[in-house]
Design an enzyme around this catalytic site. Structure first.
Site, PDB file in Angstrom:
ATOM      1  N   GLU A 187       0.787  -1.270  -0.038  1.00  0.00           N
ATOM      2  CA  GLU A 187      -0.056  -0.073   0.056  1.00  0.00           C
ATOM      3  C   GLU A 187       0.955   1.291  -0.024  1.00  0.00           C
ATOM      4  O   GLU A 187       1.952   1.415   0.669  1.00  0.00           O
ATOM      5  CB  GLU A 187      -0.901   0.044   1.189  1.00  0.00           C
ATOM      6  N   LYS A 221      -9.443   2.123  -1.762  1.00  0.00           N
ATOM      7  CA  LYS A 221      -9.758   1.451  -0.508  1.00  0.00           C
ATOM      8  C   LYS A 221     -11.001   2.094  -0.048  1.00  0.00           C
ATOM      9  O   LYS A 221     -11.187   3.089   0.325  1.00  0.00           O
ATOM     10  CB  LYS A 221      -8.599   1.935   0.509  1.00  0.00           C
ATOM     11  N   CYS A 246      -4.767  -2.987   2.486  1.00  0.00           N
ATOM     12  CA  CYS A 246      -4.477  -3.035   4.045  1.00  0.00           C
ATOM     13  C   CYS A 246      -5.709  -3.285   4.972  1.00  0.00           C
ATOM     14  O   CYS A 246      -6.224  -4.437   5.104  1.00  0.00           O
ATOM     15  CB  CYS A 246      -3.932  -1.881   4.516  1.00  0.00           C
TER      16      CYS A 246
HETATM   17  N1  CDT Z   1      -2.785   1.219   6.594  1.00  0.00           N
HETATM   18  C1  CDT Z   1      -3.694   0.668   7.456  1.00  0.00           C
HETATM   19  O1  CDT Z   1      -5.018   0.464   6.904  1.00  0.00           O
HETATM   20  N2  CDT Z   1      -3.460   0.111   8.575  1.00  0.00           N
HETATM   21  C2  CDT Z   1      -4.292  -0.293   9.383  1.00  0.00           C
HETATM   22  C3  CDT Z   1      -3.856   0.057  10.976  1.00  0.00           C
HETATM   23  C4  CDT Z   1      -4.778   0.148  11.765  1.00  0.00           C
HETATM   24  S1  CDT Z   1      -4.904   0.968  13.164  1.00  0.00           S
HETATM   25  C5  CDT Z   1      -5.127   2.539  12.720  1.00  0.00           C
HETATM   26  C6  CDT Z   1      -4.383  -1.709   9.393  1.00  0.00           C
HETATM   27  O2  CDT Z   1      -5.511  -2.141   9.506  1.00  0.00           O
HETATM   28  O3  CDT Z   1      -3.245  -2.476   9.203  1.00  0.00           O
END
Ligand code: CDT
Length: 330
Positions: free
Chosen positions: A47, A132, A183
């Site tokens: 990402e 996303k 993500c």
């Molecule tokens: N980039 C991303 O989506 N990261 C999230 C972190 C969650 S904490 C706010 C993840 O689900 O890995």
């Protein structure tokens, strides 16, 4: 003859805030070259692969953040990636921040920002775009947090759904049903199921996940962060009878740790390749797409076994509600 394709997860180590595309693109080119040498036909990058994970940095004025976004693909900075993709005959997943200048009926230009990924064909054409849907974090500066996670400030919720496309991959041109997540999407079974309902065979997803919980709402053991990521990906692949390639941006960006542990998962939910570092690293696996058939025609034969008439709450409701209360009659 089996339908086997060779896929690579191209994990990236940290990208510091001060490092531009001139630093990152050559690193990505080295990974593409190594992927080609190792026989890969499909390569998946993380990402927001072209920059540091910038949603940790607050800009009061959104316009000041424009330099983190791409307004076109390819651009002069990313053209070398497209040249290498063509040279090596690869199919590539690329995550990036997308800035669109939309003009409304009155001629007013409105900037729209998305956390986006694309599948790039060996010809350099864009096969499919995904934006996303599940944006974590918050929109305003949060003083209680050790580190900001401002995805809700920097991105709109994706407006393209969860598309799947059947497209030839790599130089051999084997047709594969391809889908994408980004993500946090990996934690939501609804997203996987929408892909599964389109017979996805290969789900590509990139992530930037902090190694520690930064919400300051309670302790979460660090090893559980990795467990939760793998649990979500392995169950998504198993329950939808598909392969998954999940790729991290890893290591310490300006002192803030992102975990690595990129994985390739088969339709039985098994991890068949696992990254060992938190740096630039390539992991490769052969994926026999015929293995998707077993789950799809037995336990997860959706046509036979799904009961959408019982799933109303999934689409009618967002938050949870308290259950009915039972009280003993005497
Ligand atoms: N980039 C991303 O989506 N990261 C999230 C972190 C969650 S904490 C706010 C993840 O689900 O890995």
């Amino acid at each position: 003859m089996s339908r086997t394709i060779t896929v690579a997860a191209a994990q990236l180590g940290p990208i510091q805030k001060a490092e531009g595309r001139d630093v990152v693109v050559p690193r990505m080119l080295r990974l593409l070259e190594r992927a080609h040498q190792r026989g890969a036909e499909v390569v998946v990058f993380p990402e927001l692969a072209l920059t540091t994970f910038f949603p940790r940095w607050y800009h009061e004025d959104l316009n000041e953040a424009d330099h983190w976004y791409e307004t076109s693909l390819p651009s002069p900075a990313t053209q070398p990636l497209f040249d290498a993709i063509r040279k090596y005959g690869l199919t590539v997943y690329l995550g990036y921040a997308e800035l669109v200048n939309d003009t409304d009926a009155q001629g007013v230009v409105r900037k729209r920002r998305f956390n986006t990924s694309v599948i790039i064909a060996p010809s350099g054409e864009i096969v499919l775009k995904y934006r996303k849907v599940h944006l974590p974090g918050h929109a305003e500066y949060a003083s209680h947090r050790a580190v900001q996670h401002l995805e809700k400030r920097y991105f709109e919720v994706g407006d393209l759904g969860f598309p799947v496309v059947r497209a030839p991959v790599g130089a051999a041109g084997q047709p594969v049903n391809l889908g994408m997540l980004i993500c946090n999407d990996r934690r939501w079974p609804e997203a996987w199921r929408v892909l599964g309902l389109q017979q996805v065979e290969l789900v590509m997803l990139g992530y930037n996940t902090p190694a520690m919980n930064q919400d300051n709402k309670g302790f979460e053991a660090h090893h559980l962060r990795v467990l939760h990521s793998q649990l979500a990906i392995q169950s998504g692949c198993y329950q939808n009878a598909c392969f998954g390639v999940a790729v991290a941006k890893a290591g310490k960006e300006d002192g803030h740790e992102l975990f690595g542990h990129s994985i390739i998962v088969n339709p039985q939910g098994e991890i068949i390749a696992l990254a060992a570092t938190w740096d630039d690293e390539l992991i490769v696996a052969d994926c026999n797409l015929d293995l998707c058939e077993l789950g799809r025609t037995t336990v997860f034969n959706f046509e036979k076994h799904r009961r959408p008439e019982a799933y109303g709450r999934i689409v009618e409701q967002t938050g949870s509600v308290p259950p009915a209360v039972w009280t003993p009659s005497r």
